[in-house]
Motif scaffolding. Structure first.
Motif, short mmCIF file in Angstrom:
data_model
loop_
_atom_site.label_atom_id
_atom_site.label_comp_id
_atom_site.label_asym_id
_atom_site.label_seq_id
_atom_site.Cartn_x
_atom_site.Cartn_y
_atom_site.Cartn_z
N ASN A 178 10.28 15.18 -50.84
CA ASN A 178 11.34 15.62 -51.75
C ASN A 178 11.51 14.63 -52.91
N TRP A 207 8.55 14.94 -55.40
CA TRP A 207 8.58 16.13 -56.26
C TRP A 207 9.58 15.92 -57.39
N GLU A 208 10.72 15.31 -57.08
CA GLU A 208 11.74 15.06 -58.11
C GLU A 208 11.15 14.22 -59.25
N ASP A 248 8.31 24.42 -64.16
CA ASP A 248 8.80 25.62 -63.45
C ASP A 248 8.17 25.72 -62.05
N THR A 260 9.49 22.96 -59.77
CA THR A 260 10.88 23.17 -59.38
C THR A 260 10.98 24.17 -58.23
N LEU A 261 10.14 25.20 -58.29
CA LEU A 261 10.10 26.16 -57.17
C LEU A 261 9.68 25.47 -55.87
N LEU A 320 10.03 22.29 -55.19
CA LEU A 320 11.11 21.40 -54.73
C LEU A 320 12.21 22.18 -54.01
N GLN A 321 12.49 23.40 -54.48
CA GLN A 321 13.52 24.21 -53.80
C GLN A 321 13.09 24.49 -52.36
N GLU A 322 11.82 24.81 -52.17
CA GLU A 322 11.34 25.06 -50.80
C GLU A 322 11.32 23.77 -49.97
N GLU A 323 10.92 22.68 -50.62
CA GLU A 323 10.90 21.39 -49.92
C GLU A 323 12.30 20.98 -49.48
N SER A 324 13.27 21.31 -50.32
CA SER A 324 14.64 20.95 -50.00
C SER A 324 15.11 21.71 -48.75
N VAL A 325 14.67 22.96 -48.61
CA VAL A 325 15.00 23.73 -47.39
C VAL A 325 14.29 23.11 -46.17
#
Ligand SMILES: [Fe+2]
Ligand SMILES: [Fe+2]
Length: 246
Positions: free
Chosen positions: A192, A195-196, A212, A215-216, A218-223
């Motif tokens: 995480n 990726w940031e 873009d 960012t997609l 990272l959203q999945e990695e955050s989950v």
């Protein structure tokens, strides 16, 4: 679920198990070895000496031709921007390792005799497929930028070496599902954060398509991170995960 309780009582690694035996071991070690004079500062001085004489960990391959994503102004920036190519190479290596880690976690799940209370396999398989998707996406961005996704950049090399412990723990046939999941948690925390940084680097270079896509990811990695963290907590506290998350 497997527990470590069955092994309680047979661990004799601590010196308090037998003070007398510990003293004998200490005496034996002292009679067989001569401690070097001084303290650990000499070790530090040697490290510095090696640093002064040593080579860096590889180099960053800069793309020979830049195509697709860039304007000519961006191209100039990218050609001189070793950090971005280095870190993109690192993400490719890391997502490859992430895929392997989840692959091994699935084996760990399948090899666990009592699966009651474990997270559901479908979610673990979903995370596995997302790591693979991120690997392919990062490799594609690298190719669109004219780079070689198979090249080992310095940061890719370092990430590989640093992650060797994770791979060893999960592939060790003696480790439990939970011990493996805790290892995945370490990887997800790093994943995480990296990726940031990569998103910021891409934004700095004006690589909108890359921003873009990243960012997609990272959203999945955050989950992945919040879910794995929760599973680890619940398995430690209750021996089972709640079904609310799934
Ligand atoms: Fe990942
Ligand atoms: Fe992940």
């Amino acid at each position: 679920m497997e527990t470590i309780e069955t092994n309680l009582g047979i661990n004799k690694t601590g010196v308090l198990t037998s003070i007398q035996e510990a003293l004998k071991t200490k005496k034996g070690a002292e009679s067989l070895t001569t401690p070097p004079p001084g303290d650990s500062s000499l070790l530090g001085e040697n490290r510095v000496l090696y640093m002064q004489e040593g080579d860096p960990v590889g180099s960053v391959p800069v793309p020979m031709t830049v195509k697709g994503l860039l304007s000519s102004a961006q191209e100039k920036i990218l050609m001189g921007n070793h950090v971005f190519m280095d870190k993109l190479g690192e993400r490719i290596a890391f997502e490859r390792t992430g895929t392997r880690l989840y692959e091994a976690l699935i084996s760990k799940y399948q090899g666990t005799s009592n699966q009651e209370g474990l997270p559901d396999l479908i979610t673990i398989e979903q995370f596995y497929m997302e790591e693979l998707k991120h690997f392919n996406m990062a490799a594609e961005i690298m190719m669109k930028l004219g780079g070689d996704p198979t090249a080992m950049t310095p940061s890719a090399d370092i990430a590989g070496v640093a992650g060797m412990g994770w791979v060893q723990v999960i592939n060790d046939p003696r480790t439990t599902f939970l011990q493996s999941l805790e290892t995945i948690l370490q990887a997800e925390l790093v994943d995480n954060a990296c990726w940031e940084t990569l998103i910021e680097l891409a934004a700095h270079l004006g690589l909108k398509e890359a921003v873009d896509e990243f960012t997609l990811a990272l959203q999945e990695e955050s989950v992945h991170l919040t879910t794995v963290k929760q599973w680890v907590k619940e398995l430690n506290l209750d021996g089972k995960v709640s079904r609310l998350l799934q």
